[in-house]
Motif scaffolding. Structure first.
Motif, PDB file in Angstrom:
ATOM      1  N   ARG A   1      -7.862   0.710   1.321  1.00  0.00           N
ATOM      2  CA  ARG A   1      -7.030   0.661   2.575  1.00  0.00           C
ATOM      3  C   ARG A   1      -8.037   0.377   3.577  1.00  0.00           C
ATOM      4  O   ARG A   1      -7.563  -0.111   4.486  1.00  0.00           O
TER       5      ARG A   1
ATOM      6  N   ASN B   1       4.424   0.115   9.724  1.00  0.00           N
ATOM      7  CA  ASN B   1       3.182   0.620   9.201  1.00  0.00           C
ATOM      8  C   ASN B   1       1.934  -0.195   9.459  1.00  0.00           C
ATOM      9  O   ASN B   1       1.007   0.446   9.563  1.00  0.00           O
TER      10      ASN B   1
ATOM     11  N   ILE C   1       3.441  -5.063   3.770  1.00  0.00           N
ATOM     12  CA  ILE C   1       3.915  -3.746   4.344  1.00  0.00           C
ATOM     13  C   ILE C   1       4.921  -3.953   5.432  1.00  0.00           C
ATOM     14  O   ILE C   1       5.075  -5.020   5.909  1.00  0.00           O
TER      15      ILE C   1
ATOM     16  N   ALA D   1       1.561  -7.693   9.058  1.00  0.00           N
ATOM     17  CA  ALA D   1       2.210  -7.034   7.926  1.00  0.00           C
ATOM     18  C   ALA D   1       2.858  -7.804   6.794  1.00  0.00           C
ATOM     19  O   ALA D   1       2.804  -7.266   5.611  1.00  0.00           O
TER      20      ALA D   1
ATOM     21  N   MET E   1       0.736  -1.044   0.015  1.00  0.00           N
ATOM     22  CA  MET E   1      -0.131  -0.026   0.000  1.00  0.00           C
ATOM     23  C   MET E   1       0.837   1.201  -0.076  1.00  0.00           C
ATOM     24  O   MET E   1       1.824   1.197   0.648  1.00  0.00           O
ATOM     25  N   ASN E   2       0.390   2.192  -0.661  1.00  0.00           N
ATOM     26  CA  ASN E   2       1.263   3.552  -0.650  1.00  0.00           C
ATOM     27  C   ASN E   2       0.003   4.699  -0.726  1.00  0.00           C
ATOM     28  O   ASN E   2      -0.887   4.433  -0.528  1.00  0.00           O
TER      29      ASN E   2
ATOM     30  N   THR F   1      -2.848   4.466  -3.011  1.00  0.00           N
ATOM     31  CA  THR F   1      -3.857   3.075  -2.882  1.00  0.00           C
ATOM     32  C   THR F   1      -5.289   3.685  -2.325  1.00  0.00           C
ATOM     33  O   THR F   1      -5.295   4.716  -1.687  1.00  0.00           O
TER      34      THR F   1
END
Length: 67
Positions: free
Chosen positions: A10, A40, A36, A31, A1-2, A5
């Protein structure tokens, strides 16, 4: 995810992660499943209001066959 996204994705992943946390899975496992970084994942769950003190503990040990 960034940061690009979509918010709907999300939100879906956050709900999935919360459910896994309530089942007793650890942050590193969550994670890794999401792809990720651990920090995070921890930040995402903390911001979603997850209480780490309420997390059930899953004991994983290779000798017991549940690793």
């Amino acid at each position: 995810m960034n940061r690009w996204t979509p918010q709907a994705l999300r939100d879906e992943r956050r709900e999935w992660a919360l459910a896994r946390g309530k089942e007793g899975h650890t942050v590193p496992a969550i994670a890794e499943a999401l792809g990720i970084a651990r920090q995070n994942a921890r930040t995402m769950l903390t911001e979603a209001g997850y209480s780490w003190h309420a997390q059930p503990r899953m004991i994983r040990h290779p000798k017991w066959g549940n690793a």
